[in-house]
Design an enzyme around this catalytic site. Sequence first.
Site, PDB file in Angstrom:
ATOM      1  N   GLN A  64      -8.696   1.149   8.771  1.00  0.00           N
ATOM      2  CA  GLN A  64      -9.785   1.098   7.797  1.00  0.00           C
ATOM      3  C   GLN A  64      -9.929  -0.292   7.195  1.00  0.00           C
ATOM      4  O   GLN A  64     -10.742  -1.082   7.635  1.00  0.00           O
ATOM      5  CB  GLN A  64      -9.553   2.144   6.710  1.00  0.00           C
ATOM      6  CG  GLN A  64     -10.778   2.416   5.867  1.00  0.00           C
ATOM      7  CD  GLN A  64     -10.730   3.806   5.223  1.00  0.00           C
ATOM      8  OE1 GLN A  64      -9.836   4.606   5.480  1.00  0.00           O
ATOM      9  NE2 GLN A  64     -11.692   4.099   4.392  1.00  0.00           N
ATOM     10  N   ASP A  65      -9.115  -0.628   6.189  1.00  0.00           N
ATOM     11  CA  ASP A  65      -9.122  -2.007   5.691  1.00  0.00           C
ATOM     12  C   ASP A  65      -7.677  -2.464   5.518  1.00  0.00           C
ATOM     13  O   ASP A  65      -6.755  -1.658   5.592  1.00  0.00           O
ATOM     14  CB  ASP A  65      -9.974  -2.172   4.422  1.00  0.00           C
ATOM     15  CG  ASP A  65      -9.431  -1.443   3.210  1.00  0.00           C
ATOM     16  OD1 ASP A  65      -8.590  -0.536   3.383  1.00  0.00           O
ATOM     17  OD2 ASP A  65      -9.838  -1.768   2.086  1.00  0.00           O
TER      18      ASP A  65
END
EC number: 3.2.2.27
Length: 225
Positions: A64-65
């Site tokens: 995701q991040d």
Amino acid sequence: MKKILKNDWEPILGPEFEKPYYQNLRQFLKEEYSMRVIYPNANDIFNALHYTSYEDTKVVILGQDPYHGPNQAHGLSFSVQPGVRVPPSLQNMYKELKADIGCEIPNHGYLVKWAEQGVLLLNTVLTVRQGEANSHKGKGWEQFTDRVIELLNEREKPVIFILWGRHAQAKKKRITNPNHYIIESVHPSPLSASRGFFGSKPFSKVNRFLSSIGEKEIDWQIPNL
């Protein structure tokens, strides 16, 4: 202009850097890096692409991040720098690796060995503010990493896409080429791992598929440091 990417990603992904959305993202990042603590280090942002070239990509593990704690993120999804505690999701990945194919659990979370064998460890957002998960969401990175996925989708040679959790599975619509192989389950996070990640055997599935198309299998064992 100085080339940002150093391998075969540059000719196909380089045009993105000239587009208005990326120019806006670049301006945003300039301000963020000058005023706040941002991870990873600016020199590490594109490490996933630097370690794993376009032609060499066999597997994509979509994150995701980046991790948002000190000294963790270095540009590869799920991976942390040496000397940092292994995060819970990666601990669960290691547990599944041991159950699936018998890999010993290493004493660190530095996954460069995977990247060097063709495992593209790609986050959908490539930067984050310290202590603030998803703080760079919606700033343009998603468009950039969607393009990475689209370029891999266009490839004739099969790619295995590992999509863990809803966020990664939202990218499935970009993978339309029937040559490719998709492996899905819930996320390895402690919040969901027991609901279908454990026992999903993604690592042996990858190697079975690679073997079936005459490609070298991934050596998933991360050695101790």
